[in-house]
Design an enzyme around this catalytic site. Sequence first.
Site, PDB file in Angstrom:
ATOM      1  N   GLY A  70       5.832   3.333  -6.726  1.00 14.62           N
ATOM      2  CA  GLY A  70       4.963   2.680  -5.763  1.00 14.62           C
ATOM      3  C   GLY A  70       4.918   1.180  -5.896  1.00 14.62           C
ATOM      4  N   LEU A  71       5.210   0.647  -7.088  1.00 11.00           N
ATOM      5  CA  LEU A  71       5.205  -0.805  -7.252  1.00 11.00           C
ATOM      6  C   LEU A  71       6.547  -1.390  -6.839  1.00 11.00           C
ATOM      7  CD1 LEU A  71       3.362  -3.087  -8.023  1.00 11.00           C
ATOM      8  CD2 LEU A  71       4.105  -2.873 -10.386  1.00 11.00           C
ATOM      9  N   LYS A  73       9.082  -0.209  -4.812  1.00  5.77           N
ATOM     10  CA  LYS A  73       9.451   0.842  -3.864  1.00  5.77           C
ATOM     11  C   LYS A  73      10.936   0.867  -3.544  1.00  5.77           C
ATOM     12  CE  LYS A  73       5.048   1.224  -1.408  1.00  5.77           C
ATOM     13  NZ  LYS A  73       4.924   2.684  -1.519  1.00  5.77           N
ATOM     14  N   ASN A 118      -4.548   3.014  -1.290  1.00  3.49           N
ATOM     15  CA  ASN A 118      -3.397   2.678  -0.457  1.00  3.49           C
ATOM     16  C   ASN A 118      -3.137   3.791   0.549  1.00  3.49           C
ATOM     17  OD1 ASN A 118      -0.496   4.035  -0.687  1.00  3.49           O
ATOM     18  ND2 ASN A 118      -1.527   4.327  -2.677  1.00  3.49           N
ATOM     19  N   MET A 120       0.022   3.418   2.313  1.00  2.00           N
ATOM     20  CA  MET A 120       1.272   2.743   2.649  1.00  2.00           C
ATOM     21  C   MET A 120       2.161   3.593   3.560  1.00  2.00           C
ATOM     22  SD  MET A 120       0.673  -0.039   0.981  1.00  2.00           S
ATOM     23  CE  MET A 120       2.190  -0.977   0.894  1.00  2.00           C
ATOM     24  N   GLY A 121       2.263   4.904   3.260  1.00  4.43           N
ATOM     25  CA  GLY A 121       3.055   5.783   4.115  1.00  4.43           C
ATOM     26  C   GLY A 121       4.544   5.731   3.864  1.00  4.43           C
ATOM     27  N   PHE A 122       4.939   5.639   2.592  1.00  3.85           N
ATOM     28  CA  PHE A 122       6.371   5.648   2.232  1.00  3.85           C
ATOM     29  C   PHE A 122       7.153   4.558   2.978  1.00  3.85           C
ATOM     30  CE2 PHE A 122       6.748  10.451   0.957  1.00  3.85           C
ATOM     31  CZ  PHE A 122       5.956  10.219  -0.153  1.00  3.85           C
ATOM     32  N   SER A 183       1.883  12.806  -2.079  1.00  2.47           N
ATOM     33  CA  SER A 183       1.252  11.636  -1.477  1.00  2.47           C
ATOM     34  C   SER A 183       0.338  12.091  -0.348  1.00  2.47           C
ATOM     35  CB  SER A 183       2.299  10.677  -0.909  1.00  2.47           C
ATOM     36  OG  SER A 183       1.679   9.676  -0.120  1.00  2.47           O
ATOM     37  N   ASN A 185      -0.512  10.255   2.113  1.00  2.00           N
ATOM     38  CA  ASN A 185      -0.330   9.331   3.233  1.00  2.00           C
ATOM     39  C   ASN A 185       0.805   9.687   4.185  1.00  2.00           C
ATOM     40  OD1 ASN A 185      -2.431   7.687   2.186  1.00  2.00           O
ATOM     41  ND2 ASN A 185      -0.992   6.869   0.679  1.00  2.00           N
ATOM     42  N   THR A 186       1.477  10.809   3.949  1.00  2.00           N
ATOM     43  CA  THR A 186       2.451  11.349   4.898  1.00  2.00           C
ATOM     44  C   THR A 186       1.891  12.671   5.404  1.00  2.00           C
ATOM     45  OG1 THR A 186       4.366  10.296   3.846  1.00  2.00           O
ATOM     46  CG2 THR A 186       4.796  12.243   5.200  1.00  2.00           C
ATOM     47  N   LYS A 226       6.135  15.715  -8.869  1.00  2.00           N
ATOM     48  CA  LYS A 226       4.879  14.970  -8.969  1.00  2.00           C
ATOM     49  C   LYS A 226       3.824  15.670  -8.128  1.00  2.00           C
ATOM     50  CE  LYS A 226       3.042  10.286  -8.874  1.00  2.00           C
ATOM     51  NZ  LYS A 226       3.392   8.859  -8.746  1.00  2.00           N
ATOM     52  N   ASN A 255      -0.542  12.216  -8.904  1.00  2.00           N
ATOM     53  CA  ASN A 255      -0.526  11.232  -7.837  1.00  2.00           C
ATOM     54  C   ASN A 255      -1.954  10.730  -7.600  1.00  2.00           C
ATOM     55  OD1 ASN A 255       0.386   9.729  -5.529  1.00  2.00           O
ATOM     56  ND2 ASN A 255       1.981  11.260  -5.222  1.00  2.00           N
ATOM     57  N   GLY A 276      -6.446   4.372 -10.187  1.00  2.00           N
ATOM     58  CA  GLY A 276      -7.189   3.509 -11.095  1.00  2.00           C
ATOM     59  C   GLY A 276      -8.218   4.251 -11.918  1.00  2.00           C
TER      60      GLY A 276
END
Length: 366
Positions: A70-71, A73, A118, A120-122, A183, A185-186, A226, A255, A276
């Site tokens: 994720g950092l 990508k 986040n 972000m959505g890949f 994730s 976010n998808t 994951k 995750n 976090g």
Amino acid sequence: MLYKKIAKPVLFRMDPEKAHHLIIDGLHTVGKLPGGKALLKGMYGVPEYAELATTLWGLRFANPVGLAAGLDKNAKAVPGFSNIGFGFMEVGTVTPKPQPGNELPRLFRLPEDHALINRMGFNNVGIDAMAEHLREAGNRSIPVAVNIGKNKITPNEHAEEDYRLCIRGLYAYGDFFVVNISSPNTPDLRNLQHGDDLSRLLAAVKDEMHQQHQKHGGPEKPVLVKIAPDLEQEEIGYMVATIVNSGVSGIIASNTTISRAGLTDKHKGETGGLSGRPLTERSTKLIHTIYAATEGKLPIIGSGGIFTAEDAYAKICAGASLVEVYTGMIYEGPGLIRQLNEGLRSLLRKDGFKHISEAVGSAHRR
């Protein structure tokens, strides 16, 4: 200290995603400069300690602290990250085709909770561009895992082909692979964690890994799964049994979470995955459960809310052979990696362990 006094105040006044890109671009640039790698190693490198070195899946990890996906990508700053003390790192999540991800803003700091949200959505440049970045990175000093996912427009019933394409296009460049099915976010991605969908996907992944191994030769490369922290106890049992039966090499727990329990920051209502400090205990409990369910026979990488050596050690004692950081480094800076390693050495000595492998799962034996 330099990060907290100078860099962090500047970065935390910036938009979070702009700050993210500034860090990646900076590490990319420094990593390419003559003497840049040596400079980074001199500033942030971690001495190699025999008691922290680990060999898993035929790969050597100089220390157990890695960078979570994720950092970086797009695998743009691999030389930079490889020289600031990490024992390994993940790049991605990458999808077969490039995609822009979700609409801005999509990354939020929650300083009061020491957390990030986040959605972000890949967002990524796709497998072809990532392959080029990994080629340009050349020889690495640490193992690099490629975290793979499916494109947003790919329906779940065709997801396995996206994962096959990622493996096919990047097999030559990754030291190991991580199947991201967790994730939030998808849309519908987390549905792939369950039942027959999970069995079919992992069978396809294992088949593609075997095909690429036959094509490229060399040692067979490991593949991990994951998983999400937002699972009921019964779901964890079924999922772990499916993962074990699939023959994959390990599990990353975990995750980001969709839970918002206990948050106080003004951004607590934002949609997305939370990482976090609020995830620290939840992910450690998940590791404990997985280790018990597998009787310690399937290696675990622990991720979620690591800010101190005690956080990392708790995950190791719960059953993690390796650990990963992301949000903790955003808040604490790159010096965190050295602090974690030095702290782990002290904690091992305190408990009478001569090597980190003795501490793995030790909470189950006390």
